[in-house]
Design a protein around this motif. Structure first.
Motif, PDB file in Angstrom:
ATOM      1  N   THR A 192       3.557   1.678   4.774  1.00 50.88           N
ATOM      2  CA  THR A 192       4.321   2.123   5.946  1.00 50.88           C
ATOM      3  C   THR A 192       3.443   2.114   7.194  1.00 50.88           C
ATOM      4  O   THR A 192       3.883   1.685   8.274  1.00 50.88           O
ATOM      5  CB  THR A 192       4.865   3.542   5.709  1.00 50.88           C
ATOM      6  N   PHE A 193       2.211   2.565   7.054  1.00 53.56           N
ATOM      7  CA  PHE A 193       1.270   2.558   8.178  1.00 53.56           C
ATOM      8  C   PHE A 193       0.973   1.122   8.612  1.00 53.56           C
ATOM      9  O   PHE A 193       0.885   0.821   9.806  1.00 53.56           O
ATOM     10  CB  PHE A 193      -0.010   3.281   7.766  1.00 53.56           C
ATOM     11  N   ALA A 194       0.858   0.221   7.627  1.00 57.19           N
ATOM     12  CA  ALA A 194       0.602  -1.190   7.937  1.00 57.19           C
ATOM     13  C   ALA A 194       1.757  -1.797   8.727  1.00 57.19           C
ATOM     14  O   ALA A 194       1.545  -2.612   9.639  1.00 57.19           O
ATOM     15  CB  ALA A 194       0.376  -1.975   6.648  1.00 57.19           C
ATOM     16  N   LEU A 195       2.982  -1.398   8.398  1.00 61.54           N
ATOM     17  CA  LEU A 195       4.140  -1.911   9.135  1.00 61.54           C
ATOM     18  C   LEU A 195       4.050  -1.557  10.615  1.00 61.54           C
ATOM     19  O   LEU A 195       4.410  -2.363  11.484  1.00 61.54           O
ATOM     20  CB  LEU A 195       5.440  -1.353   8.547  1.00 61.54           C
ATOM     21  N   HIS A 196       3.566  -0.344  10.887  1.00 65.37           N
ATOM     22  CA  HIS A 196       3.419   0.046  12.295  1.00 65.37           C
ATOM     23  C   HIS A 196       2.456  -0.884  13.017  1.00 65.37           C
ATOM     24  O   HIS A 196       2.745  -1.344  14.134  1.00 65.37           O
ATOM     25  CB  HIS A 196       2.911   1.481  12.408  1.00 65.37           C
ATOM     26  N   TRP A 197       1.328  -1.154  12.398  1.00 73.18           N
ATOM     27  CA  TRP A 197       0.321  -1.970  13.077  1.00 73.18           C
ATOM     28  C   TRP A 197       0.750  -3.426  13.191  1.00 73.18           C
ATOM     29  O   TRP A 197       0.395  -4.108  14.162  1.00 73.18           O
ATOM     30  CB  TRP A 197      -1.017  -1.839  12.356  1.00 73.18           C
ATOM     31  N   ILE A 198       1.528  -3.903  12.226  1.00 73.60           N
ATOM     32  CA  ILE A 198       2.076  -5.259  12.356  1.00 73.60           C
ATOM     33  C   ILE A 198       3.044  -5.317  13.529  1.00 73.60           C
ATOM     34  O   ILE A 198       3.017  -6.265  14.336  1.00 73.60           O
ATOM     35  CB  ILE A 198       2.771  -5.687  11.048  1.00 73.60           C
ATOM     36  N   ALA A 199       3.882  -4.291  13.662  1.00 70.77           N
ATOM     37  CA  ALA A 199       4.829  -4.250  14.781  1.00 70.77           C
ATOM     38  C   ALA A 199       4.102  -4.109  16.111  1.00 70.77           C
ATOM     39  O   ALA A 199       4.506  -4.699  17.125  1.00 70.77           O
ATOM     40  CB  ALA A 199       5.808  -3.093  14.586  1.00 70.77           C
ATOM     41  N   TYR A 200       3.008  -3.332  16.110  1.00 72.75           N
ATOM     42  CA  TYR A 200       2.262  -3.116  17.356  1.00 72.75           C
ATOM     43  C   TYR A 200       1.485  -4.373  17.756  1.00 72.75           C
ATOM     44  O   TYR A 200       1.552  -4.818  18.917  1.00 72.75           O
ATOM     45  CB  TYR A 200       1.297  -1.944  17.194  1.00 72.75           C
ATOM     46  N   ALA A 201       0.755  -4.969  16.817  1.00 77.79           N
ATOM     47  CA  ALA A 201      -0.074  -6.138  17.136  1.00 77.79           C
ATOM     48  C   ALA A 201       0.779  -7.384  17.378  1.00 77.79           C
ATOM     49  O   ALA A 201       0.377  -8.282  18.120  1.00 77.79           O
ATOM     50  CB  ALA A 201      -1.066  -6.396  16.011  1.00 77.79           C
ATOM     51  N   HIS A 202       1.945  -7.421  16.714  1.00 75.43           N
ATOM     52  CA  HIS A 202       2.878  -8.538  16.888  1.00 75.43           C
ATOM     53  C   HIS A 202       2.181  -9.890  16.690  1.00 75.43           C
ATOM     54  O   HIS A 202       2.274 -10.779  17.553  1.00 75.43           O
ATOM     55  CB  HIS A 202       3.499  -8.474  18.278  1.00 75.43           C
ATOM     56  N   PRO A 203       1.510 -10.088  15.550  1.00 72.55           N
ATOM     57  CA  PRO A 203       0.815 -11.368  15.328  1.00 72.55           C
ATOM     58  C   PRO A 203       1.822 -12.491  15.085  1.00 72.55           C
ATOM     59  O   PRO A 203       3.001 -12.233  14.799  1.00 72.55           O
ATOM     60  CB  PRO A 203      -0.006 -11.094  14.068  1.00 72.55           C
ATOM     61  N   PRO A 204       1.384 -13.740  15.160  1.00 72.23           N
ATOM     62  CA  PRO A 204       2.280 -14.846  14.833  1.00 72.23           C
ATOM     63  C   PRO A 204       2.844 -14.673  13.421  1.00 72.23           C
ATOM     64  O   PRO A 204       2.106 -14.367  12.486  1.00 72.23           O
ATOM     65  CB  PRO A 204       1.367 -16.085  14.930  1.00 72.23           C
ATOM     66  N   GLY A 205       4.143 -14.835  13.284  1.00 70.30           N
ATOM     67  CA  GLY A 205       4.770 -14.639  11.976  1.00 70.30           C
ATOM     68  C   GLY A 205       4.813 -13.188  11.554  1.00 70.30           C
ATOM     69  O   GLY A 205       4.777 -12.889  10.357  1.00 70.30           O
ATOM     70  N   HIS A 206       4.913 -12.282  12.538  1.00 71.63           N
ATOM     71  CA  HIS A 206       4.839 -10.861  12.213  1.00 71.63           C
ATOM     72  C   HIS A 206       5.945 -10.421  11.262  1.00 71.63           C
ATOM     73  O   HIS A 206       5.724  -9.541  10.421  1.00 71.63           O
ATOM     74  CB  HIS A 206       4.883 -10.019  13.486  1.00 71.63           C
ATOM     75  N   ARG A 207       7.129 -10.997  11.381  1.00 70.66           N
ATOM     76  CA  ARG A 207       8.215 -10.618  10.475  1.00 70.66           C
ATOM     77  C   ARG A 207       7.897 -11.026   9.039  1.00 70.66           C
ATOM     78  O   ARG A 207       8.210 -10.308   8.088  1.00 70.66           O
ATOM     79  CB  ARG A 207       9.534 -11.255  10.935  1.00 70.66           C
TER      80      ARG A 207
END
Length: 322
Positions: free
Chosen positions: A272-287
């Motif tokens: 769950t914490f990782a999902l936050h950072w993926i949403a925040y960093a918005h890397p290529p292919g974040h979804r």
């Protein structure tokens, strides 16, 4: 002991509430994904219902069995190994109430308040008992973070979502300071004493939960604010996650039992914490990265559930009571 057969009884022990705890953690992960509009909210709701059913079934059985055991509730709460897991009862109650808040705000807040109060009282009583009765260093394990640390941080998340910002800050202080205090004792035991016995080694996974929970609690309290505190908690969570990778070699030699559910909630909290950072960093292919995380934790908990079903069918899951 069964007087007719002379064999140990099987029964509900407090660590079994780790099953509901893990399912509720997975529900929270899907709920967070739904909040980010990455997944349907229905999955989280269904998982909450399953977690609630498991929790209620265990609670009824446990409440019936404990008074019949030697020492009753006092022996359960003061048990040097299983005692801290009793705190999972109100903690899971808080998690279920948080899930209910999404649909019935007033009912969810009321239930959360009841379980949060029970968590704080139980954590205070247990901490006082550890001071008054003393602790056996050889039996100290990471599960000792559950009453005050996990309880305080889950209470922070719930209070923040309920709109009780003052209470959220109080609970955050309770959980964070308790983590700093008890973590030092646990780490000293793990570093300088012999390894935990095999039946307690799954509790090593619990060590990854406090930094991830603290991060989620801080984000809930600050409405997603990214600053030095949240980044610092992310850094410690990363270290704790790498430690878990190193411990795979320890875990792989263990025989499956009810203690394996100690892995479920901590890893769900990290996901769950990782999902936050993926949403925040918005890397290529974040979804795609987000779905990798969601599916990985879902498959992991699903595998635990499948192994549990098989073990129950073979009468090899429930712990034996002398």
């Amino acid at each position: 002991m069964d007087e007719r057969t002379g064999e140990p009884h099987v029964g509900v022990t407090p660590n079994l509430f780790g099953i509901a705890y893990g399912l509720a953690g997975l529900a929270g992960c899907w709920g967070y994904a739904a909040m980010l509009r990455l997944a349907p909210e229905l999955v989280s709701d269904l998982l909450c219902l399953v977690a609630a059913a498991v929790w209620l079934t265990l609670l009824i059985s446990y409440a019936v069995q404990v008074p019949r055991r030697p020492g009753g509730w006092t022996a359960e709460l003061t048990h040097p190994v299983l005692g801290p897991f009793v705190a999972l009862i109100p903690i899971v109650g808080m998690l279920l109430a948080i899930g209910l808040m999404r649909h019935e705000q007033s009912a969810g807040r009321w239930l959360f308040g009841v379980f949060a109060a029970a968590t704080v009282v139980l954590a205070g009583w247990m901490t006082g008992q550890w001071i008054a009765g003393g602790l056996d260093l050889e039996r100290l394990h990471p599960g000792y973070v559950l009453p005050a640390v996990a309880g305080g941080l889950v209470a922070t998340i719930g209070a923040a979502l309920a709109g009780w910002q003052g209470l959220a800050r109080v609970c955050f202080g309770l959980g964070l300071v308790s983590w700093l205090v008890i973590e030092s004792a646990i780490q000293a035991r793990l570093y300088f004493r012999p390894p935990l016995p095999p039946q307690l080694r799954p509790t090593l996974a619990i060590g990854v939960a406090p930094p991830a929970l603290a991060g989620l609690a801080y984000l809930a309290m600050t409405r997603g604010k990214v600053d030095a505190v949240s980044l610092g908690l992310a850094g410690y969570t990363l270290l704790a996650a790498v430690v878990q990778v190193r411990l795979v070699g320890v875990y792989r030699h263990l025989r499956f039992n009810s203690g394996f559910w100690a892995y479920a909630f901590p890893y769900a909290a990290v996901a769950t914490f990782a999902l936050h950072w993926i949403a925040y960093a918005h890397p290529p292919g974040h979804r795609i990265w987000a779905w990798v995380v969601i599916l990985a934790i879902t498959l992991f908990v699903g595998a635990l559930a499948a192994k549990t079903t098989t073990a129950l069918a073979r009468h090899r899951f429930l712990p034996q009571l002398n």
